[in-house]
Design a protein around this motif. Structure first.
Motif, PDB file in Angstrom:
ATOM      1  N   VAL A  15      -2.137 -20.709  -7.735  1.00 50.71           N
ATOM      2  CA  VAL A  15      -3.373 -21.031  -8.465  1.00 50.71           C
ATOM      3  C   VAL A  15      -3.110 -22.151  -9.476  1.00 50.71           C
ATOM      4  O   VAL A  15      -3.931 -23.055  -9.650  1.00 50.71           O
ATOM      5  N   GLY A  16      -1.957 -22.104 -10.140  1.00 47.49           N
ATOM      6  CA  GLY A  16      -1.594 -23.167 -11.074  1.00 47.49           C
ATOM      7  C   GLY A  16      -1.514 -24.515 -10.381  1.00 47.49           C
ATOM      8  O   GLY A  16      -1.976 -25.538 -10.910  1.00 47.49           O
ATOM      9  N   LEU A  19      -5.072 -25.679  -9.567  1.00 47.15           N
ATOM     10  CA  LEU A  19      -5.728 -26.184 -10.777  1.00 47.15           C
ATOM     11  C   LEU A  19      -5.166 -27.545 -11.180  1.00 47.15           C
ATOM     12  O   LEU A  19      -5.888 -28.388 -11.721  1.00 47.15           O
ATOM     13  N   GLU A  22      -6.884 -30.018  -9.065  1.00 45.24           N
ATOM     14  CA  GLU A  22      -8.257 -30.129  -9.563  1.00 45.24           C
ATOM     15  C   GLU A  22      -8.304 -30.945 -10.853  1.00 45.24           C
ATOM     16  O   GLU A  22      -9.171 -31.804 -11.037  1.00 45.24           O
ATOM     17  N   GLY A  23      -7.358 -30.683 -11.749  1.00 44.42           N
ATOM     18  CA  GLY A  23      -7.316 -31.403 -13.015  1.00 44.42           C
ATOM     19  C   GLY A  23      -7.016 -32.884 -12.853  1.00 44.42           C
ATOM     20  O   GLY A  23      -7.656 -33.729 -13.471  1.00 44.42           O
ATOM     21  N   PHE A  67      -6.822 -27.800 -19.533  1.00 44.28           N
ATOM     22  CA  PHE A  67      -6.099 -27.647 -18.267  1.00 44.28           C
ATOM     23  C   PHE A  67      -4.578 -27.590 -18.423  1.00 44.28           C
ATOM     24  O   PHE A  67      -3.936 -26.739 -17.790  1.00 44.28           O
ATOM     25  N   THR A  70      -3.429 -24.142 -19.466  1.00 47.88           N
ATOM     26  CA  THR A  70      -3.693 -23.137 -18.427  1.00 47.88           C
ATOM     27  C   THR A  70      -2.749 -23.276 -17.242  1.00 47.88           C
ATOM     28  O   THR A  70      -2.209 -22.284 -16.739  1.00 47.88           O
ATOM     29  N   ILE A  71      -2.532 -24.503 -16.784  1.00 47.92           N
ATOM     30  CA  ILE A  71      -1.670 -24.731 -15.619  1.00 47.92           C
ATOM     31  C   ILE A  71      -0.237 -24.310 -15.908  1.00 47.92           C
ATOM     32  O   ILE A  71       0.406 -23.622 -15.096  1.00 47.92           O
ATOM     33  N   ILE A 266     -10.572 -15.443 -11.054  1.00 47.26           N
ATOM     34  CA  ILE A 266      -9.944 -16.764 -10.978  1.00 47.26           C
ATOM     35  C   ILE A 266     -10.700 -17.667 -10.000  1.00 47.26           C
ATOM     36  O   ILE A 266     -10.764 -18.892 -10.203  1.00 47.26           O
ATOM     37  N   TYR A 269     -13.641 -18.964 -11.919  1.00 49.69           N
ATOM     38  CA  TYR A 269     -13.179 -19.988 -12.863  1.00 49.69           C
ATOM     39  C   TYR A 269     -12.899 -21.304 -12.142  1.00 49.69           C
ATOM     40  O   TYR A 269     -13.308 -22.380 -12.605  1.00 49.69           O
ATOM     41  N   PHE A 270     -12.223 -21.230 -11.002  1.00 48.01           N
ATOM     42  CA  PHE A 270     -11.865 -22.433 -10.238  1.00 48.01           C
ATOM     43  C   PHE A 270     -13.119 -23.159  -9.752  1.00 48.01           C
ATOM     44  O   PHE A 270     -13.219 -24.382  -9.860  1.00 48.01           O
ATOM     45  N   GLN A 273     -14.933 -24.999 -12.520  1.00 43.40           N
ATOM     46  CA  GLN A 273     -14.288 -26.245 -12.928  1.00 43.40           C
ATOM     47  C   GLN A 273     -14.432 -27.355 -11.883  1.00 43.40           C
ATOM     48  O   GLN A 273     -14.133 -28.517 -12.179  1.00 43.40           O
TER      49      GLN A 273
END
Length: 303
Positions: A15-16, A19, A22-23, A67, A70-71, A266, A269-270, A273
Motif C-alpha cells: 500500500v505504501g 501511495l 499516486e503521490g 503523503f 504516510t508512505i 485503506i 483512502y486511496f 486521494q
C-alpha cells in the motif's frame, strides 16, 4: 504510551508503494499544470484561473506535507517521526492536520469552481457583474482561512489527531457528539450538493444550447461539441462521485458504529486521494486556451 505500530490486515509495504506512485503522479500532474498557468500568467486575471490555482496548491499541499509521512510510516510499519512519545504525537498531529486542512480546501474550492462555471455559462451577465478577479481572490482567501479554522477543531476539544493503527497513518477524528458530527456533515453535504447541482445545471443548459444551435445550423461541429461536453462533464462527475462519495458515506456510517475492515478503510483512502491526479487533468479541459499553450510549448521544445 500511545500505540504507533501498524496492526492492520493488509500489506503495508504494498500500500505504501501504491501511495508513492499516486503521490509522485499527483505531484507531476499538478506541478505541470501550475507551470502552464504561470506561463499563461495573464489568465490569472480570470476568476476561474484563481480558483483553479487554489485547487492545484491544495493538491500540492497534500502531496508534499501529508503523503511523505504516510508512505514512510506504512513502509516502516510504525510511526517513526520522533524519538519520544510527545514528539511522535506532535508530528502525527501535523500530518493529520495537513490531511484535514487540504481536504477541506479541496472540497470548498471545487464547489467554488462549479459555481463560477455555472455563472459564467448559464448567467453570464451576473458573472460579469459580480465575479470580478478581486472577488474570486477574496473568496479563495476566505476558503483557506475557514478551512484552517475548521481543521483546528481538535484544539478546541472537538475531536483530535491520532495514529490509526489499523491502517498505519495519522488522521483526524471527531468526538462522538451529535451536534458536532451533524454540523460537519451538513457542511460537507452542502458543498457536494453545490458541486452536483451547478455542474448538472451547467451541463444540461449547455447541451440544450448546442442542441438548439444544431437544429438551426446543419453542421457536425455542434454534434462533436455535444459529445465532447458529455465526455468532459461525465468524467468530472465520475471522478468526484467515485473519489469523494465512498469517503462521505464511510464518515456517516462510522458515526453509527458501523464496523469497517482495515482493508476497506485503506481502499477508501486511496480512492479519495485519486482526485489529486484527476483534478488537474479534468479541470484543464475547462481552462480557456490551455490546449493552445500546450501546443505552443510543444513547438518551442521541438525548436
Amino acid at each position: 504510551m500511545n500505540n504507533f505500530t501498524y496492526n492492520g490486515d493488509f500489506s503495508n509495504v504494498a500500500v505504501g508503494a501504491a501511495l508513492a506512485v499516486e503521490g509522485v503522479s499527483g505531484f507531476i500532474a499538478n506541478t505541470f499544470v501550475l507551470s502552464v498557468t504561470l506561463y499563461q500568467w495573464k489568465s490569472l486575471k480570470q476568476s476561474s484561473t484563481i480558483f483553479f490555482t487554489s485547487l492545484i496548491l491544495a493538491n500540492l499541499l497534500m502531496v508534499l506535507l501529508h503523503f511523505p509521512f504516510t508512505i514512510i510510516a506504512l513502509a516502516a510499519g510504525e510511526w517513526i517521526f520522533g524519538s519520544t512519545d510527545e514528539e511522535k504525537t506532535g508530528t502525527c498531529a501535523f500530518a493529520a492536520f495537513t490531511f484535514w486542512y487540504s481536504s477541506l480546501v479541496l472540497v470548498m474550492t471545487v464547489a467554488a469552481i462549479s459555481f463560477d462555471r455555472f455563472l459564467f455559462i448559464v448567467k453570464p451577465h451576473l458573472h460579469k457583474r459580480f465575479m470580478r478577479p478581486w472577488v474570486a481572490l477574496t473568496l479563495t482567501i476566505a476558503i483557506w482561512i475557514l478551512s484552517a479554522v475548521l481543521s483546528s477543531t481538535p484544539l478546541y476539544g472537538l475531536g483530535g489527531f491520532g495514529f490509526n493503527a489499523s491502517i498505519g497513518m495519522c488522521l483526524p477524528f471527531l468526538i462522538k457528539d451529535a451536534s458536532v458530527i451533524s454540523a460537519f456533515l451538513i457542511l460537507i453535504l452542502s458543498l457536494l450538493l453545490i458541486i452536483v447541482i451547478t455542474s448538472l445545471w451547467t451541463f444540461f443548459f449547455t447541451w440544450w444550447f448546442l442542441h438548439k444551435r444544431s437544429m438551426v445550423v446543419e453542421s457536425n461541429i455542434y454534434s462533436s461539441k455535444k459529445r465532447g461536453l458529455i465526455g468532459i462533464f461525465g468524467a468530472m462527475l465520475l471522478v468526484y462521485g467515485i473519489s469523494k462519495g465512498p469517503r462521505i458515506i464511510s464518515l456517516v456510517l462510522v458515526q453509527f458504529d458501523v464496523p469497517f475492515s482495515s482493508t476497506a478503510e485503506i481502499v477508501i483512502y486511496f480512492v479519495f486521494q485519486l482526485s489529486i491526479i484527476a483534478d488537474p487533468v479534468v479541470q484543464s479541459f475547462f481552462r480557456p486556451g490551455f490546449k493552445q499553450v500546450l501546443v505552443s510549448l510543444f513547438k518551442k521544445c521541438k525548436k
